[in-house]
Design a protein around this motif. Structure first.
Motif, short mmCIF file in Angstrom:
data_model
loop_
_atom_site.label_atom_id
_atom_site.label_comp_id
_atom_site.label_asym_id
_atom_site.label_seq_id
_atom_site.Cartn_x
_atom_site.Cartn_y
_atom_site.Cartn_z
N CYS A 300 0.79 -1.24 0.01
CA CYS A 300 -0.06 -0.03 -0.04
C CYS A 300 0.99 1.16 -0.02
CB CYS A 300 -1.05 -0.04 1.15
SG CYS A 300 -2.01 1.37 1.16
N CYS A 301 1.97 1.31 0.33
CA CYS A 301 3.03 2.36 0.16
C CYS A 301 4.11 2.29 -0.63
CB CYS A 301 3.41 2.80 1.65
SG CYS A 301 4.64 1.86 2.48
N LYS A 302 4.88 3.35 -1.06
CA LYS A 302 6.14 3.24 -1.83
C LYS A 302 7.14 2.68 -0.85
CE LYS A 302 9.09 5.87 -4.64
NZ LYS A 302 9.39 4.94 -5.63
N VAL A 303 7.72 1.58 -1.23
CA VAL A 303 8.87 1.27 -0.32
C VAL A 303 10.12 1.52 -0.70
CG1 VAL A 303 7.21 -0.65 0.78
CG2 VAL A 303 8.78 -1.05 -1.49
N GLY A 304 11.10 1.51 0.20
CA GLY A 304 12.67 1.74 -0.17
C GLY A 304 13.16 0.39 -0.27
N SER A 305 14.48 0.27 -0.38
CA SER A 305 15.12 -0.91 -0.46
C SER A 305 15.15 -1.74 0.57
CB SER A 305 16.63 -0.47 -0.92
OG SER A 305 17.16 0.36 0.18
N ASN A 306 14.87 -1.04 1.96
CA ASN A 306 14.55 -1.90 3.01
C ASN A 306 13.57 -2.66 3.43
OD1 ASN A 306 13.03 0.39 3.80
ND2 ASN A 306 14.51 1.08 5.41
N GLY A 307 12.40 -2.12 2.21
CA GLY A 307 10.93 -2.84 2.59
C GLY A 307 10.03 -2.00 3.28
N LEU A 308 10.47 -0.75 3.91
CA LEU A 308 9.61 -0.09 4.68
C LEU A 308 9.05 0.98 3.82
CD1 LEU A 308 11.72 0.00 8.04
CD2 LEU A 308 9.87 -1.51 7.57
N ASN A 312 7.08 10.21 3.94
CA ASN A 312 6.33 11.24 3.52
C ASN A 312 5.56 11.09 2.20
OD1 ASN A 312 6.76 12.89 5.94
ND2 ASN A 312 8.82 13.17 5.12
N LYS A 313 5.86 9.89 1.64
CA LYS A 313 5.11 9.45 0.48
C LYS A 313 3.59 9.14 0.79
CE LYS A 313 8.42 9.95 -2.29
NZ LYS A 313 8.44 11.01 -3.48
N LYS A 314 2.72 9.39 -0.18
CA LYS A 314 1.25 9.09 0.11
C LYS A 314 0.92 7.58 -0.07
CE LYS A 314 -0.86 13.47 -1.51
NZ LYS A 314 -1.87 13.92 -2.42
N ALA A 315 0.09 7.15 1.05
CA ALA A 315 -0.48 5.59 0.80
C ALA A 315 -1.56 5.64 0.07
CB ALA A 315 -0.87 5.31 2.34
N CYS A 316 -1.72 4.22 -0.46
CA CYS A 316 -2.93 3.81 -1.30
C CYS A 316 -4.06 4.41 -0.78
CB CYS A 316 -2.94 2.44 -1.66
SG CYS A 316 -3.11 1.28 -0.31
N LYS A 317 -4.85 4.66 -1.95
CA LYS A 317 -6.34 5.20 -1.25
C LYS A 317 -7.13 4.08 -0.77
CE LYS A 317 -6.26 9.33 -4.45
NZ LYS A 317 -7.06 9.91 -5.42
N SER A 318 -7.22 2.92 -1.33
CA SER A 318 -8.08 1.84 -0.95
C SER A 318 -7.23 1.10 -0.13
CB SER A 318 -8.64 1.15 -2.34
OG SER A 318 -9.43 2.12 -2.91
#
Length: 362
Positions: A300-308, A312-318
């Motif tokens: 549901c979110c944009k993850v970095g190389s560490n998987g977290l 401050n990026k937006k999460a999915c709406k649904s």
């Protein structure tokens, strides 16, 4: 093949309508006077916030659906222990040990720390963390404060005897130790069965320490099939296999040995009650067992190389349509399902030997 691919989230979308309509808050006094929580990022509510670590969730998009916003919880809203606190009748969530100032510690404390494990070395590549034995030491410090509040150690033990102790830890000892061969050599030293024995031996020592300072009601949580977590699928799944079979197989000896430990401790400590709740088994054998769950790496979110989640990026709406918020942690709705399962499991052999709703009445 079916056993390896039946994710612990099986049937969660069938549960959405039910859980969206439930009211978790219980009127009246709490069913136990206190609720003490030990674990990792599945339960952390802010203990890692001020540590020098990459394992933090005190920034958006984490907490997007939590009343207070980002707190250090690794999900969009509440965790399993938050929902359990509501089911138990508490009017507030258990505060993190790192910030108990002004809190009523008699009602409980959350000691959980992201990236931590049963072994001290587990998760150290992330940075600072609080392993299980240190969490137990932190609880002893709280017990000392409770002794002063209640004016005697006898009164404190009488209080603690009635409290609920929740322990959900061990996942990181696999995904952030045993199967992370570039950082740890445990897989070279031990077979999966030997490693499980090492973990449960250390686990048992910490349970005994808790018992020595008054704990009597223990709810222990088994490890879910880790090979079906998006981060593990992306990194290690073989072509044509939806999950990492090796990782799913490795945690089975741990859960089996933990069950044996519960048996032994219930005999060794007749003044106490230990239960093991295997969430994966509960969800796969309960009323949702025949529902097919789509397994994949979509989060549901944009993850970095560490998987977290990238800060401050937006999460999915649904947010009720994807079972995972980041590459390791579920959405609130799944944690609600876990809490309901742990609190009042279906009347099959899924909760060993009982669920939390029965435990707290003893």
């Amino acid at each position: 093949m079916a056993c390896e691919t039946k994710l612990w989230l099986v049937g969660v979308f069938l549960l959405i309508a039910t859980y969206m309509q439930r009211h978790c808050v219980v009127a009246g006094d709490p069913q136990v006077p206190g609720f003490f929580i030990f674990g990792d990022s599945l339960s952390d509510c802010g203990n890692n916030n001020d540590l020098k670590t990459d394992a933090k969730a005190n920034h958006p998009p984490y907490g997007v659906d939590f009343p207070n916003g980002p707190t250090g919880r690794f999900t969009n809203g509440r965790t399993t222990v938050d929902v359990l606190a509501e089911l138990l009748g508490f009017d507030a969530y258990m505060p993190p040990f790192a910030n108990t100032s002004g809190s009523d510690i008699l009602k409980g404390v959350n000691y959980a720390s992201a990236a931590s494990g049963i072994l001290n070395e587990t998760g150290t590549h992330w940075g600072e963390h609080i392993p299980l034995n240190k969490q137990v030491e932190n609880h002893k410090a709280i017990v000392s404060q409770i002794n002063k509040k209640l004016t005697s150690s006898e009164k404190a033990k009488e209080h603690l005897n009635k409290c609920l102790y929740y322990v959900n830890i061990g996942s990181n000892d696999y995904i952030n130790n045993y199967f992370l061969k570039e950082h740890y050599d445990s897989s070279k030293k031990f077979s999966p069965d030997q490693y499980a024995k090492v973990l449960v031996k250390e686990y048992s020592k910490n349970l005994k320490e808790l018992h020595s300072v008054g704990a009597r009601k223990f709810a222990l949580i088994g490890i879910v099939p880790l090979g079906c977590v998006p981060a593990e699928i992306s990194a290690r799944a073989k072509p044509g296999f939806p999950c990492v079979k090796e990782e799913n197989d490795a945690v089975i000896p741990f859960n089996d040995k933990l069950k044996s430990l519960v048996d032994r401790f219930n005999k060794e400590f007749p003044d106490s009650k230990f239960i093991l709740i295997n969430t994966a088994e509960a969800l796969s054998t309960g009323p949702t067992k025949d529902v097919v769950q789509v397994i994949g790496t979509d989060v549901c979110c944009k993850v970095g190389s560490n998987g977290l989640c990238v800060p401050n990026k937006k999460a999915c709406k649904s947010r009720n349509e994807k079972p995972f918020f980041d590459s390791y942690h579920s959405i609130e709705l799944v944690y609600k399902a876990d809490a309901e399962t742990a609190y009042h499991a279906p009347t099959t052999k899924v909760a060993y030997p009982m669920d939390i709703s029965h435990l707290v009445k003893l």
